[in-house]
Design a protein around this motif. Structure first.
Motif, PDB file in Angstrom:
ATOM      1  N   SER A 114       0.827  -1.214   0.000  1.00 57.82           N
ATOM      2  CA  SER A 114       0.000   0.000   0.000  1.00 57.82           C
ATOM      3  C   SER A 114       0.860   1.264   0.000  1.00 57.82           C
ATOM      4  O   SER A 114       0.554   2.216  -0.711  1.00 57.82           O
ATOM      5  CB  SER A 114      -0.999   0.006   1.157  1.00 57.82           C
ATOM      6  OG  SER A 114      -0.339   0.145   2.375  1.00 57.82           O
ATOM      7  N   THR A 115       1.967   1.256   0.753  1.00 61.31           N
ATOM      8  CA  THR A 115       2.798   2.465   0.745  1.00 61.31           C
ATOM      9  C   THR A 115       3.549   2.596  -0.590  1.00 61.31           C
ATOM     10  O   THR A 115       3.703   3.692  -1.098  1.00 61.31           O
ATOM     11  CB  THR A 115       3.816   2.486   1.908  1.00 61.31           C
ATOM     12  OG1 THR A 115       4.516   1.255   1.933  1.00 61.31           O
ATOM     13  CG2 THR A 115       3.143   2.715   3.236  1.00 61.31           C
ATOM     14  N   TRP A 172       1.180   4.015  -3.058  1.00 56.21           N
ATOM     15  CA  TRP A 172       0.950   5.429  -2.756  1.00 56.21           C
ATOM     16  C   TRP A 172       2.141   6.272  -3.212  1.00 56.21           C
ATOM     17  O   TRP A 172       1.964   7.334  -3.821  1.00 56.21           O
ATOM     18  CB  TRP A 172       0.703   5.611  -1.246  1.00 56.21           C
ATOM     19  CG  TRP A 172       0.358   7.014  -0.890  1.00 56.21           C
ATOM     20  CD1 TRP A 172      -0.888   7.578  -0.898  1.00 56.21           C
ATOM     21  CD2 TRP A 172       1.268   8.050  -0.510  1.00 56.21           C
ATOM     22  NE1 TRP A 172      -0.804   8.898  -0.544  1.00 56.21           N
ATOM     23  CE2 TRP A 172       0.502   9.209  -0.306  1.00 56.21           C
ATOM     24  CE3 TRP A 172       2.646   8.105  -0.323  1.00 56.21           C
ATOM     25  CZ2 TRP A 172       1.077  10.422   0.081  1.00 56.21           C
ATOM     26  CZ3 TRP A 172       3.228   9.310   0.053  1.00 56.21           C
ATOM     27  CH2 TRP A 172       2.451  10.458   0.254  1.00 56.21           C
ATOM     28  N   ALA A 216      -1.854   5.508   3.991  1.00 57.95           N
ATOM     29  CA  ALA A 216      -1.423   4.330   3.230  1.00 57.95           C
ATOM     30  C   ALA A 216      -0.964   3.228   4.185  1.00 57.95           C
ATOM     31  O   ALA A 216      -1.226   2.044   3.961  1.00 57.95           O
ATOM     32  CB  ALA A 216      -0.302   4.710   2.261  1.00 57.95           C
TER      33      ALA A 216
END
Ligand code: ZN
Lengths: 138, 58
Positions: free
Chosen positions: A84-85, A88, A120
């Motif tokens: 997720s990071t 992002w 995130a």
């Protein structure tokens, strides 16, 4: 085909659920921090954030089910937070490029960036939690 | 029924997840940057969302 992993359809379902929850968390976080003054009504945003969050959640969860065994971490939370990071950051870098091409249209705000990065991470936590539960059930 | 599909649709079986995920990734990009030229109205609809998650806007 390990029993450890979740098939991609289930992954997408989990992503949608995690994403909707995340969208509402994001809504609450921004309401608390005031990083951006909302322009839409609360009801409108409950729907928009759920929809937007679901799309983001599905992408994160989808990548997770595709890459699952290829990721360098064993821990499910590390995996979800990593994806997720990373997504992002990629979007954010794309945003930087866009804003250098069209500075009038795309503008970056530091407070919102910091908030977005933390969100995130939160997305990774929510999704990791759901995957953990589902893996146990399977 | 499902067994037939999974046995005969080997290629589809591998491609479909990737296709679905790529489509959602495309939607994500359109939402994140508010590309009205691709999806009219997407900029305004996800405006608060976009700012909240730290994506560039006006
Ligand atoms: Zn804006």
């Amino acid at each position: 085909m390990q029993s450890q992993s979740i098939d991609w359809k289930k992954g997408i379902m989990l992503g949608a659920i995690a994403g909707i929850a995340w969208g509402w968390v994001a809504l609450a976080v921004n309401a608390a921090t005031g990083a951006f003054q909302f322009e839409n009504s609360v009801l409108q945003n409950l729907i928009n954030f759920a929809a937007g969050g679901a799309v983001f959640g599905i992408v994160v969860s989808g990548f997770l089910s595709l890459l699952h065994e290829r990721l360098p971490f064993k821990n499910i939370f590390l995996r979800t937070i990593f994806i997720s990071t990373t997504l992002w950051v990629i979007l954010r870098i794309g945003g930087m490029l866009l804003s250098s091409i069209e500075p009038e249209r795309f503008h970056l705000v530091t407070a919102q960036t910091v908030q977005g990065f933390f969100l995130a991470i939160i997305m990774g936590c929510i999704l990791g939690f759901l995957w953990k539960i589902k893996r146990k059930e399977a | 029924m499902e067994r037939i599909i999974s046995r005969e649709g080997g290629l589809l079986e591998t491609l479909l997840p990737a296709l679905v995920i790529v489509s959602f990734a495309f939607a994500m990009v359109v939402i994140a940057y508010g590309f009205d030229s691709i999806a009219p109205g997407v900029h305004d609809a996800f405006h608060d969302f976009r700012h909240t998650i730290g994506m560039p806007c006006h």
